[in-house]
Design a protein around this motif. Structure first.
Motif, PDB file in Angstrom:
ATOM      1  N   ASP A   1      55.908  24.816  24.988  1.00 46.36           N
ATOM      2  CA  ASP A   1      54.450  24.709  24.832  1.00 46.36           C
ATOM      3  C   ASP A   1      53.993  25.457  23.584  1.00 46.36           C
ATOM      4  O   ASP A   1      53.209  24.953  22.771  1.00 46.36           O
ATOM      5  CB  ASP A   1      53.738  25.309  26.054  1.00 46.36           C
ATOM      6  CG  ASP A   1      53.993  24.544  27.340  1.00 46.36           C
ATOM      7  OD1 ASP A   1      54.462  23.385  27.273  1.00 46.36           O
ATOM      8  OD2 ASP A   1      53.716  25.105  28.414  1.00 46.36           O
ATOM      9  N   GLU A   2      54.492  26.682  23.445  1.00 47.16           N
ATOM     10  CA  GLU A   2      54.073  27.540  22.331  1.00 47.16           C
ATOM     11  C   GLU A   2      54.502  26.971  20.986  1.00 47.16           C
ATOM     12  O   GLU A   2      53.739  27.011  20.010  1.00 47.16           O
ATOM     13  CB  GLU A   2      54.682  28.935  22.528  1.00 47.16           C
ATOM     14  CG  GLU A   2      54.442  29.893  21.381  1.00 47.16           C
ATOM     15  CD  GLU A   2      55.275  31.158  21.510  1.00 47.16           C
ATOM     16  OE1 GLU A   2      55.520  31.796  20.462  1.00 47.16           O
ATOM     17  OE2 GLU A   2      55.694  31.507  22.630  1.00 47.16           O
ATOM     18  N   LEU A   3      55.721  26.438  20.928  1.00 49.36           N
ATOM     19  CA  LEU A   3      56.286  25.975  19.659  1.00 49.36           C
ATOM     20  C   LEU A   3      55.896  24.543  19.309  1.00 49.36           C
ATOM     21  O   LEU A   3      56.229  24.059  18.225  1.00 49.36           O
ATOM     22  CB  LEU A   3      57.812  26.100  19.695  1.00 49.36           C
ATOM     23  CG  LEU A   3      58.362  27.528  19.783  1.00 49.36           C
ATOM     24  CD1 LEU A   3      59.863  27.511  20.029  1.00 49.36           C
ATOM     25  CD2 LEU A   3      58.045  28.298  18.505  1.00 49.36           C
ATOM     26  N   GLY A   4      55.207  23.863  20.216  1.00 50.06           N
ATOM     27  CA  GLY A   4      54.796  22.493  19.940  1.00 50.06           C
ATOM     28  C   GLY A   4      55.913  21.480  20.068  1.00 50.06           C
ATOM     29  O   GLY A   4      55.876  20.428  19.426  1.00 50.06           O
TER      30      GLY A   4
ATOM     31  N   VAL B   1      69.836  17.889   8.699  1.00 50.07           N
ATOM     32  CA  VAL B   1      68.819  17.399   9.630  1.00 50.07           C
ATOM     33  C   VAL B   1      67.425  17.788   9.160  1.00 50.07           C
ATOM     34  O   VAL B   1      66.490  16.984   9.194  1.00 50.07           O
ATOM     35  CB  VAL B   1      69.077  17.941  11.052  1.00 50.07           C
ATOM     36  CG1 VAL B   1      67.888  17.673  11.968  1.00 50.07           C
ATOM     37  CG2 VAL B   1      70.336  17.324  11.645  1.00 50.07           C
ATOM     38  N   ARG B   2      67.275  19.029   8.716  1.00 54.28           N
ATOM     39  CA  ARG B   2      65.966  19.492   8.258  1.00 54.28           C
ATOM     40  C   ARG B   2      65.437  18.592   7.148  1.00 54.28           C
ATOM     41  O   ARG B   2      64.229  18.340   7.058  1.00 54.28           O
ATOM     42  CB  ARG B   2      66.053  20.938   7.779  1.00 54.28           C
ATOM     43  CG  ARG B   2      64.713  21.479   7.277  1.00 54.28           C
ATOM     44  CD  ARG B   2      64.728  22.985   7.135  1.00 54.28           C
ATOM     45  NE  ARG B   2      65.774  23.435   6.226  1.00 54.28           N
ATOM     46  CZ  ARG B   2      66.085  24.720   6.051  1.00 54.28           C
ATOM     47  NH1 ARG B   2      65.440  25.653   6.742  1.00 54.28           N
ATOM     48  NH2 ARG B   2      67.028  25.062   5.214  1.00 54.28           N
TER      49      ARG B   2
ATOM     50  N   ALA C   1      65.282  24.188  16.209  1.00 54.67           N
ATOM     51  CA  ALA C   1      64.849  22.794  16.309  1.00 54.67           C
ATOM     52  C   ALA C   1      63.560  22.574  15.524  1.00 54.67           C
ATOM     53  O   ALA C   1      63.435  21.615  14.749  1.00 54.67           O
ATOM     54  CB  ALA C   1      64.661  22.407  17.778  1.00 54.67           C
ATOM     55  N   VAL C   2      62.603  23.469  15.699  1.00 56.22           N
ATOM     56  CA  VAL C   2      61.335  23.359  14.975  1.00 56.22           C
ATOM     57  C   VAL C   2      61.569  23.461  13.474  1.00 56.22           C
ATOM     58  O   VAL C   2      61.013  22.690  12.673  1.00 56.22           O
ATOM     59  CB  VAL C   2      60.344  24.441  15.452  1.00 56.22           C
ATOM     60  CG1 VAL C   2      59.095  24.450  14.584  1.00 56.22           C
ATOM     61  CG2 VAL C   2      59.972  24.219  16.908  1.00 56.22           C
ATOM     62  N   ASP C   3      62.412  24.403  13.067  1.00 51.89           N
ATOM     63  CA  ASP C   3      62.674  24.619  11.642  1.00 51.89           C
ATOM     64  C   ASP C   3      63.358  23.413  11.002  1.00 51.89           C
ATOM     65  O   ASP C   3      63.299  23.247   9.783  1.00 51.89           O
ATOM     66  CB  ASP C   3      63.536  25.862  11.443  1.00 51.89           C
ATOM     67  CG  ASP C   3      62.799  27.148  11.769  1.00 51.89           C
ATOM     68  OD1 ASP C   3      61.554  27.107  11.888  1.00 51.89           O
ATOM     69  OD2 ASP C   3      63.460  28.194  11.923  1.00 51.89           O
ATOM     70  N   ALA C   4      64.026  22.583  11.804  1.00 56.76           N
ATOM     71  CA  ALA C   4      64.680  21.379  11.290  1.00 56.76           C
ATOM     72  C   ALA C   4      63.794  20.148  11.463  1.00 56.76           C
ATOM     73  O   ALA C   4      64.287  19.019  11.447  1.00 56.76           O
ATOM     74  CB  ALA C   4      66.022  21.169  11.981  1.00 56.76           C
ATOM     75  N   ASN C   5      62.495  20.369  11.615  1.00 55.93           N
ATOM     76  CA  ASN C   5      61.503  19.286  11.665  1.00 55.93           C
ATOM     77  C   ASN C   5      61.638  18.399  12.898  1.00 55.93           C
ATOM     78  O   ASN C   5      61.243  17.228  12.880  1.00 55.93           O
ATOM     79  CB  ASN C   5      61.567  18.429  10.388  1.00 55.93           C
ATOM     80  CG  ASN C   5      61.100  19.191   9.169  1.00 55.93           C
ATOM     81  OD1 ASN C   5      60.005  19.737   9.153  1.00 55.93           O
ATOM     82  ND2 ASN C   5      61.947  19.256   8.148  1.00 55.93           N
TER      83      ASN C   5
END
Length: 493
Positions: free
Chosen positions: A47-50, A307-308, A21-25
């Motif tokens: 929490d850690e990954l924002g 998606v990214r 999810a993070v890697d796809a912005n």
């Protein structure tokens, strides 16, 4: 949830889903009210990954009682879960339920006596709200999803003026992708389009004889009534008939990505009117045809690579006008700083030759969207596609193409695409794709599990692109192949 069987859920696999999810912005996930409250470590990871979390309470798609005993139980549930989780900064919103207002119209009992069931719902919702605010007085409360606002029990599936919206007309009502541009949500918290799961996943549950969308095995892995027919019907609307089952699967994933891209790009162009899109859904809980962008097990479908790109903080999209006469280039900037973007456009023939069209430089302020410029659609040649690439002053970049009409109207030619494979010392593989002609929506695939650095891309004549493939296990010797629009719709020349 990460799996249909909770005992199979573990932090390593969930971290992989969240990292995807993070890697796809992405910056927010919704924990849906039809699943379950996640364990503490899930929120630790967010929490850690924002990642922000929209947290539903676990009430969804049904009629619930409002007896004293039941509401006492609800109070205890909410008190426990909120006190357990309220310290997590990732949880930014607590939502009372999923689609309980809409459910009042789904059942004979509630349709026959809506007032009674509406009052019962309101008692439940009020109980959740009071218990939540007592347990975490400063937390943000949202009564339901979707809803137009507090004590508003209207239809938020089609009303787009306030609150959050669930928009399902394209999928459930079989409307065209352009229909996404008929609504202007303030925040769309649910919308989606199905595709088939990828071929490597299918091979884990189906034999070669089952590789047909009408086979009993495939139908048992489609739990949405009419889903297979809707995928096929949409495909016939936009593409030529695929030559085999693997091509059918590929095209289903491409059209899924195009559907969601149409919605997201348009709604982002409305910023600040629309300030959020959460598509349904991130992941699968078992191997199945579904709305997810990640396969069961975490591999990326074609849509996740798209998606990214369309969720990138600075992005450009081609937005046709309602009458189709103009194509506007919209830039959206989700960052806190203004950006300067340089946009180059080309006309690309069906043989893949590029001819420069127009270039422009423009500014976009922080946290907003701007229209850079428009082109008059009738001026574009019928046998050419409009390609573009951009670069922003903060280093972000991207590219894309626009087709006036449908892909099936294009007399595509063989792209002559070739692959050059270079194993690396770190166990990964550099795969360079080179095209002699026009290659649209190229997907590179390996016969072993792994992750690509990019995919679902375009190449024009003479262009190359190098991707890195990281196998899930080291020491393997993968076989690679590719698909594009021409190769899946007819035999390669």
């Amino acid at each position: 949830p990460a799996d249909a069987l909770p005992s199979r859920i573990n932090p390593v696999a969930v971290r992989d889903l969240l990292q995807s999810a993070v890697d796809a912005n992405m910056n927010m996930l919704r924990v849906w009210g039809g699943g379950f409250y996640e364990p503490d470590w899930f929120y630790d990871l967010c929490d850690e990954l924002g990642l922000m979390v929209w947290q539903d309470f676990m009430f969804a798609c049904n009629l619930y009682p409002s007896t004293v005993d039941f509401l006492d139980n609800v109070t205890a549930e909410v008190d426990y879960q909120v006190k357990r989780l309220a310290s997590h900064p990732s949880i930014v919103l607590w939502c009372g339920d999923n689609e309980l207002v809409g459910a009042l119209t789904w059942f004979e009992e509630s349709r026959r006596d809506r007032d009674r069931y509406l009052v019962s719902y309101d008692r439940l919702n009020r109980t959740i709200e009071v218990a939540m605010k007592r347990a975490a007085p400063g937390a943000i409360w949202w009564p339901s999803s979707p809803t137009s606002g507090y004590l508003d029990f209207a239809d938020a599936w089609h009303a787009d003026g306030a609150g959050d919206m669930h928009y399902w007309s394209v999928w459930h009502e079989n409307k065209s992708f352009d229909n996404y541009r008929t609504v202007h949500p303030r925040f769309c918290s649910e919308f989606g389009f199905q595709s088939y799961t990828s071929m490597p996943v299918m091979r884990t549950f189906a034999d070669p004889k089952d590789m047909n969308i009408a086979s009993p095995v495939m139908e048992s892995h489609q739990k949405n009534a009419g889903g297979n027919e809707r995928i096929a019907g949409t495909m016939f609307r936009y593409f030529r008939f695929p030559k085999d089952f693997a091509s059918f699967v590929y095209l289903s994933q491409i059209q899924q990505g195009l559907a969601i891209r149409t919605a997201v790009e348009y709604w982002r162009s409305l910023k600040p009117h629309c300030m959020g899109t959460l598509y349904w859904q991130l992941n699968d809980t078992w191997p199945v045809a579904s709305w997810s962008s990640l396969d069961y097990g975490g591999s990326w479908k074609a849509m996740h690579y798209m998606v990214r790109r369309f969720f990138q903080p600075v992005a450009i999209a081609a937005i046709p006008s309602k009458d189709g006469q103009t194509i506007g280039f919209s830039v959206v900037n989700d960052t806190a700083e203004p950006v300067i973007v340089t946009l180059d456009t080309w006309l690309v023939s069906l043989s893949g030759e590029r001819r420069p069209y127009r270039s422009i430089e423009g500014a976009c302020g922080p946290d907003r969207a701007e229209m850079l410029f428009s082109v008059f659609a009738p001026d574009l040649p019928e046998d050419a596609l409009l390609f573009w690439s951009f670069k922003a002053s903060n280093g972000m970049a991207g590219e894309g193409h626009h087709v006036s009409g449908t892909y099936k109207a294009l007399d595509l030619r063989a792209s002559g695409l070739t692959l050059d494979i270079a194993p690396r010392d770190d166990g990964r593989f550099a795969v360079t794709a080179t095209a002699r002609g026009l290659a649209l929506h190229v997907m590179l695939e390996a016969d072993v599990p792994g992750r690509w650095s990019d995919n679902a891309f375009d190449l024009t004549a003479g262009a190359s692109k190098t991707l890195i493939f990281t196998p899930s296990e080291r020491g393997v010797d993968p076989t690679f192949h590719w698909l594009d629009l021409h190769s899946c719709q007819t035999h390669q020349d």
